[in-house]
Scaffold this active site. Structure first.
Site, mmCIF file in Angstrom:
data_model
loop_
_atom_site.group_PDB
_atom_site.id
_atom_site.type_symbol
_atom_site.label_atom_id
_atom_site.label_comp_id
_atom_site.label_asym_id
_atom_site.label_seq_id
_atom_site.Cartn_x
_atom_site.Cartn_y
_atom_site.Cartn_z
ATOM 1 N N ASP A 69 13.425 61.982 15.099
ATOM 2 C CA ASP A 69 12.161 62.300 15.962
ATOM 3 C C ASP A 69 11.181 61.980 14.941
ATOM 4 O O ASP A 69 10.683 62.828 14.189
ATOM 5 C CB ASP A 69 12.000 63.688 16.521
ATOM 6 C CG ASP A 69 10.570 63.969 17.225
ATOM 7 O OD1 ASP A 69 10.413 63.079 17.894
ATOM 8 O OD2 ASP A 69 10.456 65.039 17.396
ATOM 9 N N TRP A 434 21.622 67.630 28.372
ATOM 10 C CA TRP A 434 21.842 69.278 28.408
ATOM 11 C C TRP A 434 22.204 69.643 29.657
ATOM 12 O O TRP A 434 23.144 70.639 29.706
ATOM 13 C CB TRP A 434 20.405 69.582 28.108
ATOM 14 C CG TRP A 434 20.054 69.423 26.918
ATOM 15 C CD1 TRP A 434 18.855 68.608 26.484
ATOM 16 C CD2 TRP A 434 20.455 70.149 25.534
ATOM 17 N NE1 TRP A 434 18.722 68.602 25.077
ATOM 18 C CE2 TRP A 434 19.809 69.556 24.421
ATOM 19 C CE3 TRP A 434 21.277 71.122 25.247
ATOM 20 C CZ2 TRP A 434 19.788 70.256 23.166
ATOM 21 C CZ3 TRP A 434 21.411 71.631 24.082
ATOM 22 C CH2 TRP A 434 20.600 71.078 23.049
#
Length: 470
Positions: A69, A434
């Site tokens: 990230d 997810w």
């Protein structure tokens, strides 16, 4: 806790001595090692968004996620339903990264740092908390104000400690007048929080991220995404952070929060509490009164005891530990060595300053500040502390090597981890999120309930004969 929790941690990287690669290269090298050599998970085959191309990261056998990230390695723990699992799976990120450095033979030269500030550039990187909540709850201004008061004052035991401060001109158009230079403060994130609630937070960091992204059935659930927390080296502090916040959210959902502790300005109070540096800050409430942060925390504790005491063993442990911590902060902070990070760090730095005759402005202290957060047990200053017996035993017990490769058994992370293990054995055209798993030419498997394991559905979907890739 009766709710699902997850923690996202961004790691800094330090390189010392002679290495072929600089600090910018090692996050990707470690990520590649864990997925390709250590077989800790499976890499993404698709774009997740414009900043996450294929190969940027992937899901792990433990149900969590590891990815790059903005140059940092970020680890997201799997969904957990207990305080102890939340801590153990947060620590699993540290253990995975450290195991990779050791396997690559560079643990003497390369280190991952679990902190939130770069003293050199002034940048900050986060530790974000995620709490599943009931969708039916309607947030009123007073409920939000009370929640913000808890979050601003909980840094008394969640703060990781910091030498110095960020330049206020970098964040405020009208910086608050200061009574003097801040030499040591409670929190690493306090100086970088500029809003109470905001949606787009990369350059406007808020206490609460208002983006509505439940990663679950949106009709039943919402996800509270917090940006204010520090990365904790102490498992005891992480347990307090997660446990007390979970109890406060239960009070909020049940309508049992106190109604007289709303701060006049939660962002300003966050900094004031942090800058005061000893845990005894006094802040202003919206009704004109002033109260200490400790008193505000004690009021939250009293309401939690009255409404939730006796419900289950875990809740009682949180309440007892919360009370012990607040009492120790008020009367004998040394009892919290190894338990509360800012107390531990300040004790170490004070001892070093006195022995070397240093001022707080000496750059040596900033280096030691960083080394407190080194996740290498052989080098990190946190690991050199001798904690009180109960805290030390708790910290050690929550370091579970199995958490690196095995998911929690009571959330959908269990089914996801099982899917990852199947994808490792068979070259299938997978997409993992997810809240879902999908394969080419097979039914899409939604996983909308984080409390379900989905192991049976995953087994049915993935263990049938399928055409392999290539």
């Amino acid at each position: 806790m009766n709710r699902v929790v997850g923690i996202e941690t961004e790691y800094g990287c330090l390189v010392s001595g002679e290495t072929v690669h600089g600090p910018d290269a090692w996050p990707a090298r470690v990520k590649n090692y864990l997925f390709k050599k250590a077989k800790a998970g499976v890499i993404d085959l698709h774009y997740r968004d414009y900043e996450e191309p294929p190969g940027n990261g992937g899901f792990l056998l433990n149900g969590g996620r590891l990815y790059i990230d903005m140059g940092h390695l970020e680890y997201s723990s799997p969904e957990c339903r207990t305080v102890e699992d939340s801590v153990a799976y947060d620590l699993a990120g540290d253990q995975l990264l450290q195991s990779a450095l050791e396997a690559l033979g560079v643990s003497e030269e390369v280190a991952f740092i679990k902190n939130n500030v770069d003293h050199h550039t002034g940048a900050t990187f986060g530790c974000h908390e995620n709490y599943l909540m009931k969708r039916e709850l309607q947030f009123s201004p007073r409920l939000l104000g009370t929640l913000l008061s808890f979050l601003a004052t909980r840094q008394l035991f969640t703060g990781a400690g910091r030498v110095g401060q960020a330049s206020p001109l970098a964040f405020d158009f009208e910086p608050t007048p200061s009574t003097g230079a801040v030499t040591f403060q409670l929190s690493q994130r306090a100086d970088h929080i500029v809003n109470d609630i905001y949606q787009w937070v990369q350059f406007n960091r808020a206490i609460i991220n208002a983006r509505d992204e439940p990663l679950a059935d949106y009709r039943k659930y919402r996800r509270l995404h917090l940006l204010i927390g520090d990365s904790n080296m102490s498992p005891f502090a992480t347990a307090l952070k997660v446990g007390t916040t979970a109890l406060i959210l239960t009070l909020l959902e049940e309508g049992s929060l106190p109604d007289d502790v709303i701060l006049l300005d939660a962002v300003l109070a966050t900094r004031q509490i942090s800058h005061e540096g000893t845990g005894h800050a006094v802040v202003q409430l919206e009704d004109g009164r002033t109260r200490s942060a400790l008193d505000i925390q004690r009021e939250f504790l009293a309401h939690a005891r009255q409404a939730l005491g006796g419900r289950d063993e875990e809740t009682d442990w949180i309440l007892e530990t919360w009370a012990f911590t607040l009492d120790a902060l008020a009367n004998k902070p040394e009892l919290l060595l190894g338990g509360v990070d800012w107390v531990s760090k300040k004790w170490l730095l004070d001892a070093f300053r006195e022995s070397e005759g240093l001022s707080w402005q000496d750059p040596w202290l900033q280096s030691l500040d960083l080394e407190y957060h080194n996740i290498n047990p052989a080098k990190g200053l946190f690991f050199a502390l001798t904690a009180a017996k109960g805290i030390g035993e708790f910290n050690q017990r929550l370091r579970r090597p199995a958490a690196m490769m095995h998911p929690p058994a009571d959330t959908r992370a269990c089914g996801r981890g099982h899917a990852v293990s199947i994808f490792q054995d068979r070259k299938l055209p997978y997409v993992i999120n997810w809240d879902s798993i999908s394969l080419d030419n097979t039914p899409y498997l939604p996983m909308p309930d984080p409390f379900e394991t989905y192991t049976g559905q995953v087994k049915t979907l993935l263990e049938a004969p399928l055409e392999p890739l290539g």
